[in-house]
Write an enzyme that holds these catalytic residues in place. Structure first.
Site, PDB file in Angstrom:
ATOM      1  N   ASP A 107      22.105 -93.231   5.517  1.00 55.69           N
ATOM      2  CA  ASP A 107      21.604 -93.352   6.863  1.00 55.69           C
ATOM      3  C   ASP A 107      22.062 -94.716   7.286  1.00 55.69           C
ATOM      4  O   ASP A 107      21.347 -95.655   6.655  1.00 55.69           O
ATOM      5  CB  ASP A 107      20.070 -93.165   6.617  1.00 55.69           C
ATOM      6  CG  ASP A 107      19.553 -93.041   7.967  1.00 55.69           C
ATOM      7  OD1 ASP A 107      19.815 -93.913   8.864  1.00 55.69           O
ATOM      8  OD2 ASP A 107      19.014 -92.227   8.477  1.00 55.69           O
ATOM      9  N   MET A 108      22.643 -94.971   8.313  1.00 57.52           N
ATOM     10  CA  MET A 108      22.896 -96.168   8.970  1.00 57.52           C
ATOM     11  C   MET A 108      21.842 -96.993   9.055  1.00 57.52           C
ATOM     12  O   MET A 108      21.866 -98.326   8.990  1.00 57.52           O
ATOM     13  CB  MET A 108      23.798 -95.818  10.181  1.00 57.52           C
ATOM     14  CG  MET A 108      24.444 -97.234  10.476  1.00 57.52           C
ATOM     15  SD  MET A 108      25.581 -98.114   9.532  1.00 57.52           S
ATOM     16  CE  MET A 108      27.230 -97.347   9.750  1.00 57.52           C
ATOM     17  N   ARG A 132      28.672 -71.056  16.746  1.00 56.46           N
ATOM     18  CA  ARG A 132      29.617 -72.119  15.935  1.00 56.46           C
ATOM     19  C   ARG A 132      30.070 -71.653  14.763  1.00 56.46           C
ATOM     20  O   ARG A 132      29.268 -71.203  13.917  1.00 56.46           O
ATOM     21  CB  ARG A 132      28.827 -73.415  15.708  1.00 56.46           C
ATOM     22  CG  ARG A 132      29.456 -74.395  15.137  1.00 56.46           C
ATOM     23  CD  ARG A 132      28.782 -75.720  14.992  1.00 56.46           C
ATOM     24  NE  ARG A 132      29.643 -76.678  14.207  1.00 56.46           N
ATOM     25  CZ  ARG A 132      29.202 -77.442  13.289  1.00 56.46           C
ATOM     26  NH1 ARG A 132      27.788 -77.460  13.162  1.00 56.46           N
ATOM     27  NH2 ARG A 132      29.794 -78.230  12.704  1.00 56.46           N
ATOM     28  N   HIS A 148      33.625 -89.714  17.038  1.00 55.88           N
ATOM     29  CA  HIS A 148      32.214 -88.803  16.499  1.00 55.88           C
ATOM     30  C   HIS A 148      31.833 -89.453  15.205  1.00 55.88           C
ATOM     31  O   HIS A 148      32.219 -89.330  14.178  1.00 55.88           O
ATOM     32  CB  HIS A 148      32.705 -87.287  16.403  1.00 55.88           C
ATOM     33  CG  HIS A 148      31.375 -86.716  16.059  1.00 55.88           C
ATOM     34  ND1 HIS A 148      31.021 -85.764  16.770  1.00 55.88           N
ATOM     35  CD2 HIS A 148      30.627 -86.602  14.898  1.00 55.88           C
ATOM     36  CE1 HIS A 148      29.917 -85.240  16.330  1.00 55.88           C
ATOM     37  NE2 HIS A 148      29.639 -85.610  15.293  1.00 55.88           N
ATOM     38  N   ARG A 163      30.281 -89.144   2.246  1.00 54.60           N
ATOM     39  CA  ARG A 163      31.890 -88.579   1.855  1.00 54.60           C
ATOM     40  C   ARG A 163      32.518 -89.918   2.097  1.00 54.60           C
ATOM     41  O   ARG A 163      32.416 -90.714   2.891  1.00 54.60           O
ATOM     42  CB  ARG A 163      32.146 -87.498   2.968  1.00 54.60           C
ATOM     43  CG  ARG A 163      31.582 -86.156   2.963  1.00 54.60           C
ATOM     44  CD  ARG A 163      31.944 -85.259   3.786  1.00 54.60           C
ATOM     45  NE  ARG A 163      30.909 -84.965   4.772  1.00 54.60           N
ATOM     46  CZ  ARG A 163      31.133 -84.491   6.159  1.00 54.60           C
ATOM     47  NH1 ARG A 163      32.184 -84.207   6.668  1.00 54.60           N
ATOM     48  NH2 ARG A 163      30.055 -83.824   6.598  1.00 54.60           N
ATOM     49  N   HIS A 188      34.813 -81.079  13.946  1.00 56.55           N
ATOM     50  CA  HIS A 188      34.150 -81.633  15.116  1.00 56.55           C
ATOM     51  C   HIS A 188      34.659 -81.333  16.590  1.00 56.55           C
ATOM     52  O   HIS A 188      34.399 -81.996  17.516  1.00 56.55           O
ATOM     53  CB  HIS A 188      33.896 -83.089  14.873  1.00 56.55           C
ATOM     54  CG  HIS A 188      33.047 -83.699  13.960  1.00 56.55           C
ATOM     55  ND1 HIS A 188      33.396 -84.867  13.268  1.00 56.55           N
ATOM     56  CD2 HIS A 188      31.947 -83.187  13.490  1.00 56.55           C
ATOM     57  CE1 HIS A 188      32.266 -85.142  12.243  1.00 56.55           C
ATOM     58  NE2 HIS A 188      31.715 -84.146  12.449  1.00 56.55           N
ATOM     59  N   ASN A 222      23.933 -72.059  15.827  1.00 62.69           N
ATOM     60  CA  ASN A 222      24.715 -73.094  15.153  1.00 62.69           C
ATOM     61  C   ASN A 222      24.228 -73.348  13.656  1.00 62.69           C
ATOM     62  O   ASN A 222      23.240 -73.839  13.433  1.00 62.69           O
ATOM     63  CB  ASN A 222      24.380 -74.490  15.940  1.00 62.69           C
ATOM     64  CG  ASN A 222      25.280 -75.581  15.517  1.00 62.69           C
ATOM     65  OD1 ASN A 222      25.766 -75.648  14.397  1.00 62.69           O
ATOM     66  ND2 ASN A 222      25.293 -76.574  16.291  1.00 62.69           N
ATOM     67  N   GLU A 276      26.704 -80.033  21.491  1.00 61.36           N
ATOM     68  CA  GLU A 276      27.784 -78.892  20.886  1.00 61.36           C
ATOM     69  C   GLU A 276      27.156 -77.627  21.424  1.00 61.36           C
ATOM     70  O   GLU A 276      27.960 -76.867  21.698  1.00 61.36           O
ATOM     71  CB  GLU A 276      27.816 -79.235  19.391  1.00 61.36           C
ATOM     72  CG  GLU A 276      28.586 -80.349  18.998  1.00 61.36           C
ATOM     73  CD  GLU A 276      28.330 -80.650  17.569  1.00 61.36           C
ATOM     74  OE1 GLU A 276      27.222 -81.134  17.131  1.00 61.36           O
ATOM     75  OE2 GLU A 276      29.460 -80.853  16.718  1.00 61.36           O
ATOM     76  N   GLU A 287      26.215 -93.298  19.319  1.00 70.18           N
ATOM     77  CA  GLU A 287      25.227 -93.385  20.451  1.00 70.18           C
ATOM     78  C   GLU A 287      24.200 -94.325  20.514  1.00 70.18           C
ATOM     79  O   GLU A 287      23.576 -94.922  21.227  1.00 70.18           O
ATOM     80  CB  GLU A 287      24.642 -92.037  20.738  1.00 70.18           C
ATOM     81  CG  GLU A 287      25.703 -90.817  21.046  1.00 70.18           C
ATOM     82  CD  GLU A 287      24.913 -89.578  21.112  1.00 70.18           C
ATOM     83  OE1 GLU A 287      23.740 -89.420  21.201  1.00 70.18           O
ATOM     84  OE2 GLU A 287      25.545 -88.307  20.662  1.00 70.18           O
ATOM     85  N   GLY A 310      28.585 -89.629  13.229  1.00 63.82           N
ATOM     86  CA  GLY A 310      27.399 -88.985  12.575  1.00 63.82           C
ATOM     87  C   GLY A 310      27.208 -89.207  11.301  1.00 63.82           C
ATOM     88  O   GLY A 310      27.575 -90.038  10.589  1.00 63.82           O
TER      89      GLY A 310
HETATM   90  P1  ADP Z   1      24.927 -85.323  11.878  1.00 60.91           P
HETATM   91  O1  ADP Z   1      26.448 -85.505  11.756  1.00 60.91           O
HETATM   92  O2  ADP Z   1      24.235 -84.719  10.765  1.00 60.91           O
HETATM   93  O3  ADP Z   1      24.859 -84.340  13.189  1.00 60.91           O
HETATM   94  P2  ADP Z   1      24.051 -87.411  13.510  1.00 60.91           P
HETATM   95  O4  ADP Z   1      24.862 -87.178  14.635  1.00 60.91           O
HETATM   96  O5  ADP Z   1      22.542 -87.127  13.912  1.00 60.91           O
HETATM   97  O6  ADP Z   1      24.259 -86.734  12.429  1.00 60.91           O
HETATM   98  O7  ADP Z   1      24.079 -88.664  12.910  1.00 60.91           O
HETATM   99  C1  ADP Z   1      23.181 -89.215  11.848  1.00 60.91           C
HETATM  100  C2  ADP Z   1      23.464 -90.546  11.766  1.00 60.91           C
HETATM  101  O8  ADP Z   1      23.142 -91.533  12.903  1.00 60.91           O
HETATM  102  C3  ADP Z   1      22.786 -91.360  10.470  1.00 60.91           C
HETATM  103  O9  ADP Z   1      23.509 -92.125   9.737  1.00 60.91           O
HETATM  104  C4  ADP Z   1      21.726 -92.105  11.322  1.00 60.91           C
HETATM  105  O10 ADP Z   1      21.338 -93.251  10.563  1.00 60.91           O
HETATM  106  C5  ADP Z   1      22.523 -92.874  12.431  1.00 60.91           C
HETATM  107  N1  ADP Z   1      21.443 -93.122  13.554  1.00 60.91           N
HETATM  108  C6  ADP Z   1      20.539 -92.653  14.171  1.00 60.91           C
HETATM  109  N2  ADP Z   1      19.921 -93.470  14.911  1.00 60.91           N
HETATM  110  C7  ADP Z   1      20.647 -94.580  14.785  1.00 60.91           C
HETATM  111  C8  ADP Z   1      20.257 -95.970  15.204  1.00 60.91           C
HETATM  112  N3  ADP Z   1      19.384 -96.371  16.045  1.00 60.91           N
HETATM  113  N4  ADP Z   1      21.158 -97.093  14.741  1.00 60.91           N
HETATM  114  C9  ADP Z   1      22.177 -96.649  14.015  1.00 60.91           C
HETATM  115  N5  ADP Z   1      22.281 -95.385  13.410  1.00 60.91           N
HETATM  116  C10 ADP Z   1      21.769 -94.388  13.821  1.00 60.91           C
END
Ligand code: ADP
Length: 400
Positions: free
Chosen positions: A287-288, A97, A212, A245, A184, A7, A388, A338, A214
């Site tokens: 980062d959330m 992938r 989805h 983005r 995705h 991947n 994935e 998640e 992330g």
């Molecule tokens: P990618 O798209 O790079 O695969 P991920 O699916 O790992 O990304 O998601 C990354 C995002 O998930 C980041 O914004 C991160 O802050 C968020 N995230 C991870 N854990 C938590 C959490 N406990 N609460 C809120 N957001 C989270």
């Protein structure tokens, strides 16, 4: 059967090796071996990290830009040294992938010279990904000489109706393949199949919206097991607000900015891909978790970023709902989907009038592959851990 999954992203490559005996299960077994190559820390230096199911670890830094040299080293760790798990000759199939399959690839395929040409030709549509995917394929071809399968991120969306896939620009955009491809797809397909399994229903009978969420974010409206609408488009920049983005913005803004003398196409690319979204509005992070931490300290721009994120998410759920004409389950997946009960709650709240009801104690119980709706909810609400790599392995299994 030994299935190796590769991947590759723009600056990292994750790999894992599965060993499957008998029929392929739905849930992934622990991989025998996992490897990661990271080029993002120092230019021209590949950092290799390997771990096996028994906990053996290996790390190495190689100063090179040659992907085939790095791949050779990485794959050696499968069959040599402390991380040896099998002989390389035991690998039955390798699944890749591939981000862009263009408009012709509607499902996974065994890689032939024709498929390789197509992946190369599609590099203009996915410049950060298709060339690295191709380099990975060629390295494996040289090193292992086994059957390889391309699993496309776009394929799941390729049966979308024209009305959803075609942009209302001039018709010659269609002739130039400027259409909504959606991305995705591997995750959306896995989650759709997993949702059907959790609900004990036939996927063909379900209307689903997958969220989805992330770093990249997209929704897919799924009916009869097919994506019939999605928020990402010609590129993964369309649709929802994301980590860095912008998602959809008025195209007039881009024309306006390009008309300003000091704005180049490259700057615009960087603004829309890296300096927008949660990062751009908050000025803090994409980062959330950091956005939430800043909100708890009273940061108003972080709050605004979250408010826009939720507003956009709700609007697009509404759009997917209209495409489906009804809903059996809303699915949340990926990092934010998640892990953030607040965002799941906020996303569902405007749809309460349709009978969508989340059970708040289930929502905060760190659910994985669980239904978090109340028993009397008109719509099931699922949290699914996206897999994935395992979906790629499942696709490979069909060919061997
Ligand atoms: P990618 O798209 O790079 O695969 P991920 O699916 O790992 O990304 O998601 C990354 C995002 O998930 C980041 O914004 C991160 O802050 C968020 N995230 C991870 N854990 C938590 C959490 N406990 N609460 C809120 N957001 C989270």
């Amino acid at each position: 059967m030994k299935i190796l999954v590769l991947n590759a992203g723009s600056s990292t490559q994750k790999s894992c090796l599965y060993d499957i005996t008998g029929d392929i299960p739905f849930s992934p077994p622990a991989p025998l071996w996992e490897g990661k190559v990271d080029w993002s820390h120092h230019q021209g230096v590949a950092e290799i990290q390997v771990e096996t199911a028994t906990g053996e670890k290996f790390t190495e830094k190689i100063a090179t830009d040659s992907q085939s040299q790095v791949m050779a080293r990485l794959l050696n760790t499968i069959s040599e040294g402390s991380t040896k798990v099998i002989n390389q000759s035991e690998i039955d199939v390798v699944g890749h992938r591939v981000v862009h399959g263009g408009k012709n690839y509607r499902e996974s395929v065994v890689i032939t010279p024709e498929v390789k040409n197509a992946i190369a030709n599609l590099a203009t549509l996915a410049p950060a990904h298709n060339p690295v995917n191709l380099a990975g394929i060629e390295a494996v071809e040289e090193l292992l000489g086994v059957t390889q399968v391309a699993v496309f991120d776009t394929a799941f969306h390729r049966n979308m109706p024209d009305a959803a896939a075609i942009y209302p620009g001039p018709y010659n955009w269609v002739e130039q393949d400027i259409i909504r491809y959606g991305f995705h797809g591997i995750s959306h397909q896995y989650c759709a199949e997993r949702a059907a399994e959790i609900l004990g229903k036939d996927l063909q009978s379900l209307r689903l919206i997958n969220c989805h969420l992330g770093n990249g974010c997209s929704l897919a409206a799924i009916k009869n097991g097919c994506s019939i609408d999605t928020t990402m488009g010609f590129t993964p920049l369309d649709g929802l607000m994301m980590g860095s983005r912008s998602g959809s913005v008025d195209p007039g803004i881009l024309i306006y900015l390009l008309q300003q003398k000091d704005c180049t196409v490259e700057q615009l690319y960087n603004v829309l891909n890296k300096a927008s979204g949660l990062n751009g509005i908050s000025g803090i992070s994409s980062d959330m978790r950091q956005i939430k931490a800043a909100i708890s300290q009273g940061n108003e721009r972080a709050q605004l970023a979250l408010d826009i994120y939720i507003h956009r998410l709700r609007s697009y759920i509404g759009a997917m709902l209209a495409s489906l004409g009804g809903l059996d389950a809303l699915v949340f997946t990926a990092g934010v989907g998640e892990n953030s009960p607040e965002i799941r709650q906020a996303a569902c709240q405007p749809f309460e009038f349709l009978g969508v009801k989340i059970d708040s104690s289930k929502n905060i119980s760190k659910p994985i592959d669980k239904d978090i709706a109340t028993t009397d909810s008109a719509v099931r609400v699922l949290v699914i851990h996206t897999q994935e790599d395992w979906q790629i392995a499942r696709e490979c299994y069909k060919f061997v």
